[in-house]
Structure formats: structure tokens, C-alpha cells
Design a protein around this motif. Sequence first.
Motif, PDB file in Angstrom:
ATOM      1  N   ARG A   1       0.826  -1.165   0.014  1.00 49.50           N
ATOM      2  CA  ARG A   1       0.156  -0.089   0.147  1.00 49.50           C
ATOM      3  C   ARG A   1       0.839   1.312   0.118  1.00 49.50           C
ATOM      4  NH1 ARG A   1      -2.528  -1.207   3.991  1.00 49.50           N
ATOM      5  NH2 ARG A   1      -1.537   0.095   5.425  1.00 49.50           N
ATOM      6  N   ASP A   2       2.000   1.119   0.900  1.00 53.29           N
ATOM      7  CA  ASP A   2       2.970   2.312   0.893  1.00 53.29           C
ATOM      8  C   ASP A   2       3.573   2.674  -0.300  1.00 53.29           C
ATOM      9  OD1 ASP A   2       1.997   2.874   3.447  1.00 53.29           O
ATOM     10  OD2 ASP A   2       3.547   1.978   4.275  1.00 53.29           O
ATOM     11  N   ARG A   3       3.957   1.336  -1.446  1.00 53.14           N
ATOM     12  CA  ARG A   3       4.525   1.559  -2.378  1.00 53.14           C
ATOM     13  C   ARG A   3       3.662   2.387  -3.419  1.00 53.14           C
ATOM     14  NH1 ARG A   3      10.098   0.632  -2.653  1.00 53.14           N
ATOM     15  NH2 ARG A   3      10.722  -0.776  -0.828  1.00 53.14           N
ATOM     16  N   ILE A   4       2.216   1.766  -3.479  1.00 51.29           N
ATOM     17  CA  ILE A   4       1.529   2.372  -4.350  1.00 51.29           C
ATOM     18  C   ILE A   4       1.284   3.972  -4.189  1.00 51.29           C
ATOM     19  CG2 ILE A   4      -1.158   2.371  -5.009  1.00 51.29           C
ATOM     20  CD1 ILE A   4      -0.809  -0.557  -4.529  1.00 51.29           C
ATOM     21  N   ARG A   5       1.236   4.320  -2.812  1.00 47.61           N
ATOM     22  CA  ARG A   5       1.131   5.741  -2.422  1.00 47.61           C
ATOM     23  C   ARG A   5       2.351   6.360  -2.854  1.00 47.61           C
ATOM     24  NH1 ARG A   5      -2.409   5.079   3.196  1.00 47.61           N
ATOM     25  NH2 ARG A   5      -4.323   4.292   2.281  1.00 47.61           N
ATOM     26  N   GLY A   6       3.202   5.916  -2.850  1.00 49.99           N
ATOM     27  CA  GLY A   6       4.393   6.531  -2.917  1.00 49.99           C
ATOM     28  C   GLY A   6       5.231   6.857  -1.708  1.00 49.99           C
ATOM     29  N   VAL A   7       4.661   6.317  -0.469  1.00 53.07           N
ATOM     30  CA  VAL A   7       5.186   6.933   0.702  1.00 53.07           C
ATOM     31  C   VAL A   7       6.513   5.961   1.099  1.00 53.07           C
ATOM     32  CG1 VAL A   7       4.805   7.200   3.233  1.00 53.07           C
ATOM     33  CG2 VAL A   7       2.873   7.618   1.422  1.00 53.07           C
ATOM     34  N   LYS A   8       7.497   6.659   1.412  1.00 53.70           N
ATOM     35  CA  LYS A   8       8.763   6.024   2.135  1.00 53.70           C
ATOM     36  C   LYS A   8       8.446   5.661   3.626  1.00 53.70           C
ATOM     37  CE  LYS A   8      12.626   7.485  -0.860  1.00 53.70           C
ATOM     38  NZ  LYS A   8      13.928   8.279  -0.736  1.00 53.70           N
ATOM     39  N   ARG A   9       8.575   4.400   3.866  1.00 52.14           N
ATOM     40  CA  ARG A   9       8.569   3.800   5.295  1.00 52.14           C
ATOM     41  C   ARG A   9       9.833   4.109   6.059  1.00 52.14           C
ATOM     42  NH1 ARG A   9       4.587   0.533   6.048  1.00 52.14           N
ATOM     43  NH2 ARG A   9       5.848  -0.288   7.929  1.00 52.14           N
ATOM     44  N   LYS A  10       9.682   4.570   7.275  1.00 54.49           N
ATOM     45  CA  LYS A  10      10.918   4.831   8.288  1.00 54.49           C
ATOM     46  C   LYS A  10      11.631   3.545   8.609  1.00 54.49           C
ATOM     47  CE  LYS A  10       8.550   8.495  10.714  1.00 54.49           C
ATOM     48  NZ  LYS A  10       8.053   8.969  11.992  1.00 54.49           N
ATOM     49  N   ASP A  11      13.039   3.768   8.212  1.00 59.21           N
ATOM     50  CA  ASP A  11      13.846   2.662   8.819  1.00 59.21           C
ATOM     51  C   ASP A  11      14.020   2.547  10.289  1.00 59.21           C
ATOM     52  OD1 ASP A  11      15.757   0.615   8.966  1.00 59.21           O
ATOM     53  OD2 ASP A  11      17.308   1.901   7.957  1.00 59.21           O
ATOM     54  N   ASN A  12      13.508   1.357  10.973  1.00 61.50           N
ATOM     55  CA  ASN A  12      13.465   1.430  12.295  1.00 61.50           C
ATOM     56  C   ASN A  12      14.771   0.890  13.029  1.00 61.50           C
ATOM     57  OD1 ASN A  12      10.414   1.873  12.483  1.00 61.50           O
ATOM     58  ND2 ASN A  12      10.087  -0.240  12.133  1.00 61.50           N
TER      59      ASN A  12
END
Length: 1274
Positions: free
Chosen positions: A1189-1200
Motif C-alpha cells: 500500500r505504501d509503495r502504491i501511494r509513494g510513501v517511504k517507510r521509516k527505517d526502524n
Amino acid sequence: MESVLPPELNPALKRRRESRYYRNSIVPHSNSKSGLKLPRIQSPKGSLSQKFEQRLSDASTHSDLEKVKKNSKHNKEDFNPDKIAAEIKYARLQEIFEKADSDQEPGLEPHEFRRAIKKTVGVNLTEEEIETLFMKVDANCDGVVDWEEYVTYNLMEYQEKNQMIEMMREKPFPVETRDVPSRHRDVIVRIAFLPSIQKRAVPQASIDYSNGRYVSLSKEGILIFWTLKMKRIRSFNTHSGMDRATQPWLTDMVCMYNVNMIAVTSTDRDIIIFDLQANKFIKRYHIVGVENCITTMYFWANTRDLNYAVLLWGDTAGNTFAVKFDSSLRGGPFGAVAGKDLYKKVSLPEVIRGFFIGARAYKFSRVHDDWVSQIGYIPELDCVVSCCQSTNNSLYLEDIEKKKISTVFKVYKGILSFDYCPQNNIIVTGGMDYLVRVWNPYVNSKAIVILKGHSKPITHVIINSSKNQIISIDKGKSIRVYDMKDQTCVQQLSGRVVKLGPFPISTICFNPETQTMLLGTNQIAMLEKHFEEENRIEVTSHNKPVFAALYNKTFRFIVSACHESVVSVWDVRTGEKVMQFINAHKCTERGVDIPIEISAITFDGPERRLITGARDGSVKVWNFNNGACLQTFNIPGGLDVTGLVSTRHRIYVTGWSRTVHVYIDGGGEEHRKEWKAKHNEDIICMSYMGPNIIATGSYDGDIVIWSRDTGQAYCTLNAFKGTKPSTENNKRFKFTKDEEEELRTFSMIEEDAASSEDAAGKQKSSKRSSIKGIRVGVGLLSKVRENNSQSGGRLSKQFCRTETPCEHPLLPLFDEKFYTPTPCAEQPNSRVGYDEICKSYEAAVEKIIFLERRDNADKETAALLSSGAEGWVRAWSLHHEGGLLGQFNASHKVGEGVHAITTDVDNKFLVTVDTIGYLKIWDITEYCIKQKHTRSQRAARWKELFETFIFMTIDGHNPREPPSSFTTKEPRPDGILNRPPPLNSNPRRTVQWPLLVNSFKVHTKVVNSVVFIDEFQLICTCSADCSIRLWTLGGQYIGTFGERWGPFKVPQQKLEEETRVPRDLKRTGSARTLKVLNQCKTPRWKTLLAKMRKVGIPRVETHVEEQAVHEEVQFQDDLMEKKLNSSAILGKSYKRKIRHKVPPSLPKIIETLASVAVFHSLPFVELSPVDQYTPSDDMKIRKYGANVRDRIRGVKRKDNTVPALAMVVNKITTSGNKVPPPRFNVKPSRVKKLYQHMQGKMSDPNADFTAINSPVASEVKLDLSKTSLDSGSS
């Protein structure tokens, strides 16, 4: 017919030399008269003069003196005239005894003994004292005393008294230490006391140890100030400003109390002096130029002139140094310092040369072969004392100015510690050989005293001059306290008690004022002696609950025994302990003596000896005046001994064996006889009435009357089985014909009364409503008492009715066995079930006494009284047609038991004590006796009672109107109607109370024994609270045995105007008890009312006036505030100008050292493994779905994996240089279309993603492939 003692056991027919009472304790004596050395009974006041020689009228006295001078090795130093005179007297007394033994009748008779004592050792003794001494020595009452008896008595008496004194001696320190939390992390090198010295016009004679602080210093340099209660004040670091990798170790510290400074020394071979003025810690002087490392320091100042002081230290090379100050208050010890925060560097060589005014240093080179362990200064001798671990020069005394010859003390392996006592002028040392030595400072060849006991090297020694004690501590942390006079160990604290870690004690500090000692390793512990006022401490007579007490009329002693198997003898006239012997009955397990509880005590016929019985079935005969055991035997079975009677050279023993055993006094087991068993339960008590009646009481309520001579049982009495006695011919308890007819008629009357009450209803039945009110507890008990007091028949009816409501804790558990419950909720408890429970559990007879002044042959006169559980006291006639004549409840509270009763010699008073500590005195002159008082006799008796007992006035009696009888039907205590006596005891006829003349609380716990002392008209009580107390008949408290009181006269009712009340009774006593104890005096209330009138009322008036003024001022302020906050022109729009207040100052930030704390040792726990978290398959699927879902929206996920702090730093560093990347990599329209297309494809399971060609789609394909693989595997 009286039995005759067998000839082989009659001491009057046997020679005294073969007496078996003292065979085990005979002390063989020498034929040499001068060789006998016994403790003196009474030493003469003076030396061998002509008067003393004239008193010894016999001519052989001079020859005895010559023999003593020849045989004894008396030199000029050991010559003691008093000792020689005592030996001569004892030798003369022995000669008199041996001359009497040569005759046909061995030993001395009373008149011969009196002359012999008067002539020799008892010149100043009175006739009465000598007669008492003869009775003490002649314990077997054969009328003669021989030399062996006399010597044995003296030795045993001194031995037991010495042991008693040792036990009663006060322990200097508590058994356990108190831990003091501190900030020290390494070994504490010194704990010192810093006194508060004030400059006064009149100087102090010595240091005041009650005003000051404690100071502790550890190796790492942390210095902490403490209060006298060891609460931390503040702490400092002595080397906080040093810029170096490693800090030096601190080795010692002294308090320079005359200038309020502290000097510390370290491994840097220097001395730093800190100023403590104005609660600061500033470095003032720095002494340099010391050649070797300093190991110990000492400081002394003259309290009369604070300018004069001495600073001492010793180093690792065996050198000692002394610096004398004569102008310490003029700018400081080494002169004034230029600035406030600056310090002055002082060179030791310059001080030695005299370059500093007011300070002069002295050096003593190589006085020791080893490190100096301790150093000190003795102002009385004006010399320096130092010690080391060397044999050649263990202790060294040297004059500071080297004007006197030095003294060297040699001890094997050297000395580790020492102390000086100026009062006794002695030096005490402790060293490597485990011995404590006491020296004369002027004699170095040999120690005065050597004290043993330690098993490891002694590291610390202190002299407690106020108590003449020596305190020593060894490396095993074992603490011993020695008495300097007796040269014995008073107290020992094992190293296991001192819980200070694995390290030995490095420093101690003793405060002679508070008797407190501080111990230091890397922790601090405190041994504090709690001093409390005597009136705050309740005096106890024994350490364990007191079982019983007896009064001895012959010697006027009280003999008591406690559960710890300790027998104590007390003087009634002074309250002091005369004799005590421990472990009277004991058993040995693994080499340790374990005391066995004493369960019965009594005197023999002449009251010369004490007989005790224990829980293990052993019986012992004692001479209680010196603690000598004369005879021992055991009953078969080894069960508890609960009853003892001694008469006519026989001892009667009984207990849980349910049998009476008869022993011949002085005989062995072969002469034991056993009576036929008549009891079905354990025998609890036994009593004797002359000439030949013995009574025993058991747990089931049976009282068996025995013939002492034949062992035949006359009859059995039991109130739960009937009122008449039961004999062997008539084993069933029956009522007489008159009683049966009376009970039958009474039951018919009860049935008629019950039917009439049912017909009339509840409104006409006032009595039934009253009983119901008692059962449900609605507070109508006073009404019932009032109704019952008007008519005695009504009370008897209540006790006899089977419908009477009964209460018992066990009744709900056992009631179902005896009756069937009805559905009615108000059905009272079964009387039948109540009687059965009381018969099984509340029938025990605890105490039996005989009324010897009454006619025991009269069937209408009670001659025996019994008491026990439930508090019922019953009066019995010993006539075969007598039986139970009366019964009453003597407890203060329903359900409590009466364990002990006693009476006076004339049988006028009955004293009862119960299990909650109350004592009651009853007048029994008209109770269950045929002969009643006449009207004039009753009036005289009534007047006498009012003069003796203040309780009569408190209870509301009229002194001018005596009652028609001294017996009453009024129930006592409240609520007794619900705990009635058994129906078989015929309560209608037998329940009656004698006149209560006194009632008050004497103890806070159960009272186990009570004694009436006819000679002084006093009452003695002993309780489970470990105390034995003495009271007057009127209720005035005399004292507790163990404390001393003044002698009193006979009789003495009002001892003093100011009454005393025990502290525990002040807290728990009722208002009536306090009135009796204070004799109706209220001195404190009168004082309080006078103070209220004098101080309180004016203060209240002043307070009211101040309150009125305050209210008026507040009203005016409110009006002014209202005017200021309003305006007639602007109205509500007006706002008053308010000045801005300055914000409050913030508290100062606490600054801590940046260095990491290094601990010498820390407690730790092994870490346990932690289970790693493994995510489930469902969590993995959800995570991959979120990634899609985040890839489709173009949102970068935080590196934990990146820490939060690193992310903040990256944001701050890159915020001004880099442009933030766009949120979307593609245009929103394309993303939207792709998202809609993907939503449709994802809903279709057969969708094909190959047609989508975009960077985002490729990533989505990869993620979907991973998802499908994971889902397939799951």
C-alpha cells in the motif's frame, strides 16, 4: 490413724554424718584449720587489735593465730589483716563443730549453733538473724547442723548468688547492630567525633560528647558528616580538584576541634587541613616534605586553653612526629592565610627548624622496626605513645621534649592497638597473640592483668572508664566486653552478629556519653545503647511468663517459677531478688541444656524446702535459700506433673497420669506407692487440708476427696452431674427427694407460664421480650438486670429454663447433634446442647482451696471452693449429705476463666483472678455458711469494709445502711444469663453471689497465681506478662518485684499519699480501675482545672478578642478591595492596573562529579536468558500488505533500525543544506489511475499483473510475489 515413718528413713534416729541429703554436695574439708579458705560471712571492722583478741576468750585463739602466720605465705605486700581474722574465725568455728561431732549426738542444736556463731563469725548478728540462718542451713528439719551442712550451704549460696549477679548484670550493647547507609564505596579508614567547641568565659573541663558530629572518611576520599543519630548531613570529596588520572588513597584523618578543622593524609606523603567555618569545606594548609607515607594520626587540644594543641603521626619507616601549637586561635595553627579561598603550603623541615611562629615539630627517628600501627598522646604523663607489630619495641613511650627517659614494652608479635585510662592510670593493649593486656605505665616488665577469650588478632581496644570496662575487637569481628574489677567477660558479640560484609573492621568510634559504638569496614554499623527513663520502662520479674508464686512465712520470701525453668526468691519487704537458680528442670540434647517448663510448685510442711514438678514428670526437692537440689525422682510415664502436696514426710504427686503417687521424703523409687485411679481425665490441681484430707480436680469437672493415710476416695463432686456427692456405693449423682419434687413443681410452673404467655401475646409478655432483646443484642440488658434484682426467683427461673437462650462459640458446630432446628429464625439455641458442650470443654477444675476455719462436718457449711473454666466458683460441703451449696461467676467478662483463687487465714475474704487480668475480692463471711451475722455484727463488718475498700464507695453502696445479707442474686457480669451454669447444678437454689468489695485490673494478660499475705495484709499476683506485683487490699499498687521499694509497716493499707499506677494499666485500665488504683484521688484533674482557670480561660478570651479584631480587619480589607476594583464613571469596563511580579527564582541545579564511581564490591545477580520474539505468519502478511500500500501511494517507510537520536541529528544537520525530496515519485494522476487499476486486480484472484509496465508496478510485482510465496508456504 497417723502413719509412722520407717526407722530406716527417720533422720532423728540416724546419725547426721550419714545423711543422704548432702552426699552429692559435701565438700571435703582439710584437717588443717588454717588451710580452710571460705568467703567471709561478715568481715570485722578493723585489724587484729587487742579488742579482737579479747573477744576470742578461748586460749587456743592465740595458737591459731600463730599457725595461720606460719602456714600462710603472707609477705609484706599481700598482708591482709581482715583476711587473716576471717580465717581464724572459720578455723575456730570448725573446731567447735568437730568437737560436737565427737559426741554421741552429731552437729549443733539451735542454742549451740547460736552461741558458736555469736562467738566467731556472727558477732554483729541479731538473735533473729542467727535463727533464720539455722533454719536455712537445716533444710531437712532434723534439728541439728553439722560442719558439712554449714560449709555446703555457704558454698552453694555464694555460687548461686554469683551466677544470679552475672545474669542480672546489664549488657553494654544490644545483640544486633543497626546498619547505616552511606555513600562510601571503599574501605573506611577513620570514623571520628567532631565536638562543638564554643569559646566561653568559663572553659570546659573536658570534651562534651553529647554535642557534636561524626565524620567518616574512606580510601577514595569521600568525607561525610553525620548527626549523633547517624543521619547524613553533607558529604565532600577531599581531592575533587586534582587533574590526574589516578587519585591517591587516604590513610587517616583527625579532627582539629579547637580550630574547627579536619586534617587528612594520603599516599602522596602530605597532610591537607580543611577549614569547616560557616559550614564550608575549604583547603587551608598543605603540609609537604614528609619523607614516608603516614599510616596513623592523632590530635589533642587543651579544652581549658584552646591555643595549646598537639598533632601526632607515624609513618611506614617507624618514625613518629609531634607538632605542638601554642597559638592556634591567633590566625590558625600555621598562621593566617592571605585570601579566603587560598591555602598555605607548609614545609615540614621548616616547621622542625622553628620557622613558623606558634608551631614547633619534633621527630623521633626509628623508634619502631615496623609500620606504626597507632599513636596517641597522654597529657597526664606528657608523653607520646606509639605501637607496632614488632616484638622488640612493641609499645614506645617518649617525652615530646625528650627530657625524660623513654620506656619500651615488649610483646610477642607486637601490638596492634592500645588505649589509656587516666582515672586508673593504666594502658590496655591488644595484639597478634589474641590476648588483652593491662599495663602499669611505669612497669614494663610484666602486665598487671591478661584477659583471654579472643581467637584472632585483636585490632581495636577501647576503655569505657564510666563503667570500668574494656572493649576489644578482633579480625573476626568478634566483640568482647571485659569488667576491669572482676576481670571477666561481661558480653560477647560473635562475628556472625556483626553483619558488615567480608572485610575486617577497619575503624571504630566510641561515644562514652551515649554509650554508642560505630563500626566501619566499607559499610557502617551502629551499636546503640537505648537509655530510657525508668518510668518509661515497665519492670519485669522474669524473662518468660510466670507460672506460680508462693509466700514463705518462715523467711518472708516470695518464691516464683517461670516457663523458662527459673526459680527466683524475692524479699517481700524490699522487692529485691535474694536468690535465683536456672534450669531447675532440664534435658540435654547434643550437649546443650534445654530447660523444661515447671508445672507445679509447693513447700514442705515446715516451709524449709521447695518442691517442683515439671512437664517431663520429674520432681525435685530444693533448698531454695542456696539453690541446692536435695532429692530427685520421676513419676512413671513421664507425663506432666500438675499437683504436689507435702506433709508428714511424704510427697504426693499427681498430674496427667490420672493417678496419685506417694513418695517418702528422702526415700527412693522402691518406696513409691500408687493410689487407685478414680479420675477419667487428666488431673489439673490438688490441695490439702489437715489432718488427712486431699482433694484432686480433673479436666472433666470431677473433684475427688481422698484420705491421706489410706488413699481411699471418700466421694466425688461434679456440678455437671449433680449437686450431691457420689461415693463408691452410690456411683450415680442423684438429687434428694425434696430437690426432685422442687424441680418437678418448678417445671410445671414453667409450662403453665409458657402457655399463659402464648395466650396473652407478645404485648403482655414483658419478660420474654426482655430475653429476646438480650439474644438479638438491642441494649435491653440494663432493664433485665433491674427486673432480676427486684426478685431473686426470676433470676433463678432464667437459669433453670430449658428455653433460655444460650451463647457459646462451639454451639453452632455441635448443636445439631442434640436437637432438630426449627424453621423459625428466632428459635433460641438449645440449652441441652449448651450443657453438653460445657460438660465436654468447659468443666475443668483449675484450682481447689479449703476453708480450714469452717466446720467441715456441717452439711450447711461450705468448706471447699473450686474454680475453673467459664469463671464459675463453686462452694461445696464435705458432708455426705452436703454437696454443692452455692455457685457464682467471678470473671469480669462472660466466657473468661478463673485460674486462681485464694483466701485469708480467717476465711473472711476470697480473692479471684481471671484470664483478662482482673482481681476481685469477695466478702464470704455469710456465704454458704450456717452461722450468719447478727445485725450489730453486720453493721460493724460493713463499717470495716468501708474503711478498707474504696471500691465500696465507687460501687455506690451507702456506708450508713448495711444490707440485710452479704449475699445477693444480682447477676455478675453483664450477659451472664446467656452463659448459665448446668441444669444439673440446680441453679435456682445454688446461684448466689457474695458481696463484692473490690475489683480492679492488675495485669494486662492472664493472671496465673494469686497469694494472700496475712502478715502484711497484702496480695501478690503473677501473670503471663512476666511480672509479679504486690498490692494492698484496698487496691493500692506497691511495686513489681525486681524494683526496690521501702519497708512498710504491719498492717499498712495507705502507704503514701501519692499513689502509683503501672504504666501498662494507665493505657488499658478502665475508669473504675484507675479510680481504685488512685484511691479516688484526682490530683492531675485538679491541677489541670487550676491551669485552665489560670491560663486557659484568659487565653481563650484573648483568642476571641483577636478573632474579632481579625474579622473586623478582614471586613475593612474586603470593602477597600471592592472600592479599588470598581469605578463610578467607567463601571464594569474599569480594570485596575496590576504590577507585573518578578518570576520566582529557580532552584539551583545539583552538580555531580563527572567521574564514574568505582566500587570495591557490588552485589549482583546472574542474568537470565530472554526469549526472542518471533513474528507469526499473520503478522508477516499484514506487514507485506502495508508495504504494498505504501509503495502504491509513494510513501517511504521509516527505517526502524536507526536510533531516534541519530534521526534527530540528521534532521538538524541536513535541514539547512538539502532540499526535502518530493513526497511522490510520479504524478498524482498516474498514481491514482494505477491505484484504481490495482484495486480491481487485487480483488480478482485470476488477475494478470504483467500488463502493467512502470517502476512502481515492478516493485509491486516483486512484493506481491513475496506475499504469494509466504502465503503458499504457510
